[in-house]
Design an enzyme around this catalytic site. Structure first.
Site, PDB file in Angstrom:
ATOM      1  N   GLN A 169      13.770  40.061  60.705  1.00  0.00           N
ATOM      2  CA  GLN A 169      13.312  40.198  59.322  1.00  0.00           C
ATOM      3  C   GLN A 169      14.163  41.156  58.495  1.00  0.00           C
ATOM      4  OE1 GLN A 169      11.145  38.384  57.804  1.00  0.00           O
ATOM      5  NE2 GLN A 169      10.286  37.314  59.580  1.00  0.00           N
ATOM      6  N   THR A 220      28.117  24.304  73.662  1.00  0.00           N
ATOM      7  CA  THR A 220      29.154  24.284  72.641  1.00  0.00           C
ATOM      8  C   THR A 220      28.721  25.066  71.412  1.00  0.00           C
ATOM      9  OG1 THR A 220      29.890  22.105  73.395  1.00  0.00           O
ATOM     10  CG2 THR A 220      30.564  22.788  71.180  1.00  0.00           C
ATOM     11  N   CYS A 302       5.136  31.054  63.349  1.00  0.00           N
ATOM     12  CA  CYS A 302       5.107  30.536  64.721  1.00  0.00           C
ATOM     13  C   CYS A 302       3.691  30.368  65.236  1.00  0.00           C
ATOM     14  CB  CYS A 302       5.872  31.480  65.647  1.00  0.00           C
ATOM     15  SG  CYS A 302       7.573  31.778  65.130  1.00  0.00           S
TER      16      CYS A 302
END
Length: 363
Positions: A169, A220, A302
């Protein structure tokens, strides 16, 4: 008749990608080769990736290593899951990503504002401090409360422990704390989703896993996102001054209208505020705000889809009834004064209906 534009006040969950970061991402798509490939195309992509890494370090004033990840949650999993320390110490107000990874960790005490009690930290480091990793969120994602990271860092360093700071944050908004490991996430400061980083002073703090990123993160590398993140961090932070003024105005208006400001007396990041509407469940508020064209959240993105009480507010001493009446409002670089006026107008309208229903129920 034209409809009223929606107002987005959930920037702590994710904030829009800045225009310059979008352009950098698009340009990065031209570097389509794998940075790990030895041929000329791969070497060109590698050079662009390392340039982005260097620019990110400069923008953050960071002189340690940078391991690219998919976001802060993965950075947390690497730091806490692969630490060479045998014990983890954290707080009960951390992000769920920390509490899941360090489920058996010792918990420090926090005060009624959600700040670490210094004496609790000192006690936790009395025995075998060199075997301990202390994990503290620099700015709480639900309340905006800022920890005294300077004092925490000094205590941990003096004891010989390792400090991990969750800066998802705060990165890109305020200077980084003096910590051994730090997690950041690009989509919190105007970069793209799906990329973040673990900043680490010494790679010897964690176990290697093999693969890319010097053997500490397989997969990757996401070059376009890395370039975009670098540009996002290089942007101006002057808008934070305006955010501080807007949040102060919002605090006063909500308190004056009969609401309650979470952690009013604590040092808080200007972009986040928690507000209680007495008698109105947060989920019911979210529906009303959404219908009125205002996007806010209850707790962290979340977990805001669940009905469980905020563990952060519980740790701060809030009872379940009051905690379940709190919504989070968070600002971004384009949040305007008219946005705040609109939110206050809708907040008061909802609260007036709540009070009216309460009076009817009591007659």
């Amino acid at each position: 008749m034209a409809s009223t534009p929606r107002i987005y006040l959930d920037h702590a969950a994710t904030t829009p990608i800045s225009l310059s970061a979008q352009e950098a991402f698009a340009e990065g798509m031209a570097h389509w080769a794998n940075p790990s490939s030895p041929h000329m195309d791969g070497r060109s992509a590698r050079a662009a990736l390392e340039d982005a890494r260097g620019r990110i370090a400069k923008a953050l004033d960071w002189d340690g290593e940078i391991i690219f990840t998919s976001g802060a949650s993965e950075a947390i999993a690497i730091a806490l899951g692969r630490t060479k320390k045998s014990r983890v110490v954290t707080t009960p107000v951390e992000h769920d990503a920390v509490l899941r990874t360090a489920s058996g960790a010792e918990k420090l005490a926090v005060d009624l504002q959600g700040r670490v009690v210094q004496a609790s930290l000192e006690r936790a480091l009395e025995n075998a401090p060199s075997e301990k990793l202390v994990a503290v969120q620099s700015v709480n994602n639900e309340t905006g409360v800022t920890q005294d990271m300077a004092a925490i860092s000094a205590t941990v360093q003096e004891a010989g422990g390792v400090l991990f700071a969750d800066c998802a944050q705060s990165a890109g908004k305020k200077p980084l704390p003096d910590a051994d490991m730090i997690s950041i996430s690009a989509h919190k400061f105007g970069g793209p989703p799906g990329i973040g980083a673990l900043l680490i002073r010494d790679l010897a703090h964690i176990h290697a896993s093999g693969g890319q990123e010097k053997g500490y993160r397989a997969g990757t590398e996401n070059l376009p996102a890395a370039l975009s993140m670098a540009v996002a961090l290089e942007g101006s932070r002057t808008w934070m001054e305006r955010a501080a003024e807007l949040r102060e105005q919002l605090d006063k208006s909500i308190a004056g209208a009969g609401g309650e400001v979470v952690a009013l007396d604590a040092d808080r990041l200007p972009t986040i505020g928690g507000y209680r509407m007495p008698g109105a469940a947060a989920n019911a508020q979210l529906i009303q705000f959404d219908l009125a064209g205002v996007s806010v959240s209850a707790g962290s993105a979340c977990s805001s889809g669940t009905l469980k009480t905020s563990h952060v507010l519980s740790a701060m001493g809030w009872d379940d009834a009051a905690a379940n009446e709190v919504v989070r409002v968070s600002f971004g670089r384009d949040t305007s004064r008219s946005d705040i006026y609109r939110f206050i107008e809708v907040w008061k309208s909802i609260y007036d209906r709540v009070k009216g229903q309460s009076l009817k129920g009591g007659t």
